[in-house]
Write a protein that holds these residues in place. Structure first.
Motif, PDB file in Angstrom:
ATOM      1  N   ARG A 173      29.902  32.203  37.020  1.00 31.99           N
ATOM      2  CA  ARG A 173      29.912  33.663  37.177  1.00 31.99           C
ATOM      3  C   ARG A 173      29.979  34.069  38.642  1.00 31.99           C
ATOM      4  N   SER A 174      29.161  33.432  39.489  1.00 31.42           N
ATOM      5  CA  SER A 174      29.145  33.828  40.902  1.00 31.42           C
ATOM      6  C   SER A 174      30.444  33.435  41.604  1.00 31.42           C
ATOM      7  N   ARG A 175      30.963  32.239  41.295  1.00 34.50           N
ATOM      8  CA  ARG A 175      32.251  31.828  41.885  1.00 34.50           C
ATOM      9  C   ARG A 175      33.366  32.769  41.443  1.00 34.50           C
ATOM     10  N   LEU A 176      33.343  33.117  40.159  1.00 35.70           N
ATOM     11  CA  LEU A 176      34.405  33.942  39.615  1.00 35.70           C
ATOM     12  C   LEU A 176      34.412  35.330  40.237  1.00 35.70           C
ATOM     13  N   HIS A 177      33.237  35.885  40.489  1.00 32.50           N
ATOM     14  CA  HIS A 177      33.178  37.214  41.102  1.00 32.50           C
ATOM     15  C   HIS A 177      33.890  37.202  42.456  1.00 32.50           C
ATOM     16  N   ARG A 178      33.558  36.212  43.289  1.00 33.17           N
ATOM     17  CA  ARG A 178      34.197  36.099  44.604  1.00 33.17           C
ATOM     18  C   ARG A 178      35.698  35.817  44.456  1.00 33.17           C
ATOM     19  N   LEU A 179      36.021  34.991  43.497  1.00 31.70           N
ATOM     20  CA  LEU A 179      37.402  34.584  43.269  1.00 31.70           C
ATOM     21  C   LEU A 179      38.272  35.751  42.818  1.00 31.70           C
ATOM     22  N   ARG A 180      37.733  36.580  41.940  1.00 35.82           N
ATOM     23  CA  ARG A 180      38.502  37.721  41.435  1.00 35.82           C
ATOM     24  C   ARG A 180      38.849  38.684  42.568  1.00 35.82           C
ATOM     25  N   VAL A 181      37.889  38.888  43.471  1.00 36.36           N
ATOM     26  CA  VAL A 181      38.136  39.768  44.616  1.00 36.36           C
ATOM     27  C   VAL A 181      39.296  39.210  45.441  1.00 36.36           C
ATOM     28  N   LYS A 182      39.246  37.909  45.695  1.00 37.37           N
ATOM     29  CA  LYS A 182      40.280  37.232  46.486  1.00 37.37           C
ATOM     30  C   LYS A 182      41.656  37.343  45.836  1.00 37.37           C
ATOM     31  N   VAL A 183      41.711  37.048  44.526  1.00 35.80           N
ATOM     32  CA  VAL A 183      42.996  37.022  43.830  1.00 35.80           C
ATOM     33  C   VAL A 183      43.539  38.436  43.628  1.00 35.80           C
ATOM     34  N   ARG A 184      42.662  39.377  43.303  1.00 37.86           N
ATOM     35  CA  ARG A 184      43.112  40.769  43.163  1.00 37.86           C
ATOM     36  C   ARG A 184      43.759  41.261  44.452  1.00 37.86           C
ATOM     37  N   ARG A 185      43.129  40.930  45.571  1.00 40.17           N
ATOM     38  CA  ARG A 185      43.666  41.343  46.869  1.00 40.17           C
ATOM     39  C   ARG A 185      45.070  40.753  47.066  1.00 40.17           C
ATOM     40  N   ALA A 186      45.206  39.465  46.731  1.00 40.42           N
ATOM     41  CA  ALA A 186      46.500  38.791  46.906  1.00 40.42           C
ATOM     42  C   ALA A 186      47.567  39.351  45.966  1.00 40.42           C
ATOM     43  N   LEU A 187      47.149  39.865  44.811  1.00 41.66           N
ATOM     44  CA  LEU A 187      48.096  40.385  43.824  1.00 41.66           C
ATOM     45  C   LEU A 187      48.236  41.905  43.882  1.00 41.66           C
ATOM     46  N   GLY A 188      47.730  42.506  44.948  1.00 42.60           N
ATOM     47  CA  GLY A 188      47.859  43.960  45.102  1.00 42.60           C
ATOM     48  C   GLY A 188      47.063  44.739  44.085  1.00 42.60           C
ATOM     49  N   GLY A 189      45.868  44.242  43.745  1.00 41.40           N
ATOM     50  CA  GLY A 189      44.978  44.961  42.838  1.00 41.40           C
ATOM     51  C   GLY A 189      45.100  44.579  41.376  1.00 41.40           C
ATOM     52  N   ILE A 190      46.018  43.671  41.034  1.00 38.90           N
ATOM     53  CA  ILE A 190      46.186  43.254  39.629  1.00 38.90           C
ATOM     54  C   ILE A 190      45.230  42.118  39.318  1.00 38.90           C
ATOM     55  N   ASP A 191      44.545  42.212  38.170  1.00 37.87           N
ATOM     56  CA  ASP A 191      43.623  41.163  37.746  1.00 37.87           C
ATOM     57  C   ASP A 191      44.387  40.152  36.903  1.00 37.87           C
ATOM     58  N   PRO A 192      44.330  38.843  37.248  1.00 41.10           N
ATOM     59  CA  PRO A 192      45.088  37.843  36.485  1.00 41.10           C
ATOM     60  C   PRO A 192      44.515  37.528  35.118  1.00 41.10           C
ATOM     61  N   PHE A 193      43.329  38.034  34.828  1.00 41.44           N
ATOM     62  CA  PHE A 193      42.708  37.753  33.535  1.00 41.44           C
ATOM     63  C   PHE A 193      43.154  38.764  32.502  1.00 41.44           C
ATOM     64  N   THR A 194      43.509  38.280  31.331  1.00 43.43           N
ATOM     65  CA  THR A 194      43.992  39.164  30.285  1.00 43.43           C
ATOM     66  C   THR A 194      42.861  39.621  29.375  1.00 43.43           C
ATOM     67  N   ALA A 195      41.799  38.834  29.285  1.00 49.05           N
ATOM     68  CA  ALA A 195      40.692  39.202  28.393  1.00 49.05           C
ATOM     69  C   ALA A 195      39.644  39.985  29.157  1.00 49.05           C
ATOM     70  N   GLU A 196      38.938  40.840  28.451  1.00 46.23           N
ATOM     71  CA  GLU A 196      37.845  41.582  29.061  1.00 46.23           C
ATOM     72  C   GLU A 196      36.704  40.629  29.380  1.00 46.23           C
ATOM     73  N   GLU A 197      35.933  40.983  30.401  1.00 43.74           N
ATOM     74  CA  GLU A 197      34.824  40.116  30.812  1.00 43.74           C
ATOM     75  C   GLU A 197      33.849  39.912  29.674  1.00 43.74           C
ATOM     76  N   SER A 198      33.621  40.939  28.874  1.00 45.11           N
ATOM     77  CA  SER A 198      32.663  40.813  27.778  1.00 45.11           C
ATOM     78  C   SER A 198      33.121  39.805  26.734  1.00 45.11           C
ATOM     79  N   ASP A 199      34.429  39.628  26.595  1.00 41.83           N
ATOM     80  CA  ASP A 199      34.955  38.653  25.631  1.00 41.83           C
ATOM     81  C   ASP A 199      34.706  37.229  26.081  1.00 41.83           C
ATOM     82  N   ARG A 200      34.546  37.038  27.382  1.00 45.19           N
ATOM     83  CA  ARG A 200      34.384  35.685  27.928  1.00 45.19           C
ATOM     84  C   ARG A 200      32.997  35.141  27.651  1.00 45.19           C
ATOM     85  N   GLY A 201      32.012  36.030  27.560  1.00 42.45           N
ATOM     86  CA  GLY A 201      30.653  35.571  27.299  1.00 42.45           C
ATOM     87  C   GLY A 201      30.092  34.924  28.501  1.00 42.45           C
TER      88      GLY A 201
END
Length: 201
Positions: A173-201
């Motif tokens: 969870r902690s790695r992913l939070h930092r990672l999402r910020v990094k990847v979103r920035r690189a993709l111009g604000g697009i999140d590469p994950f297709t599922a909602e966070e709640s679905d991931r559990g």
């Protein structure tokens, strides 16, 4: 002949842990696990390394899995996280090939095809995102890339990804939070994950 058919029917109703457990005394039972998951592992390896290496990687994953099956946690009915964990280690031996593939993908330009129709918009949008995603992947540390792709491409839950990588769920969870910020920035604000966070559990 009838007996062989009965065995196949029984195997189809067994969960993965039962198949692994049976394979400890009857090694041929492990083939059912291969039949069940080989295509998925092959597809994941192909996305990460390309089709040239995918068959060898998938074969090696199941060879390693067979050799270490006595260590499998029989309390886990789904072997996918375990197999993806092995796949992650096998893929790590091909980091150079993965870097080359991502670098090549980052240079690809997607042109709008002639006769473009509105219903193709989603497919073209996803394809146009590929070079940027490949560029973003080249900038990630190997452990970050493994986590991202286990969640985004292998569609594992946080708990399953933690199991595959041998880390606590809190670390995922902690790695992913930092990672999402990094990847979103690189993709111009697009999140590469297709599922909602709640679905991931």
């Amino acid at each position: 002949m009838r007996e062989d058919r009965d065995v196949v029917v029984v195997q189809e109703h067994l969960d993965d842990s039962a198949l692994v457990g049976q394979s400890l005394s009857e090694p041929e039972r492990f083939a059912a696990l291969f039949d069940r998951h080989a295509e998925e592992i092959h597809r994941y390896a192909a996305r990460r390394l390309g089709p040239e290496l995918a068959e060898d990687v998938a074969g090696e994953v199941f060879l390693v899995a067979f050799r270490v099956r006595h260590r499998y946690d029989l309390g886990r009915p789904d072997a996918r996280p375990w197999l993806y964990g092995i796949a992650t280690k096998v893929i790590a031996q091909h980091r150079r090939a993965e870097r080359r593939r991502n670098a090549a993908m980052a240079k690809v330009t997607v042109e709008r095809p002639a006769g473009f129709e509105e219903r193709s918009a989603d497919r073209v949008s996803a394809e146009s995102l590929q070079p940027r995603l490949a560029r973003a992947l080249t900038r990630l540390k190997p452990a970050e890339r493994d986590l991202l792709l286990l969640l985004a491409w292998a569609d594992l839950t946080y708990e399953e990804a933690a199991h595959a990588l041998g880390v606590p769920v809190g670390t995922v969870r902690s790695r992913l939070h930092r990672l999402r910020v990094k990847v979103r920035r690189a993709l111009g604000g697009i999140d590469p994950f297709t599922a909602e966070e709640s679905d991931r559990g």
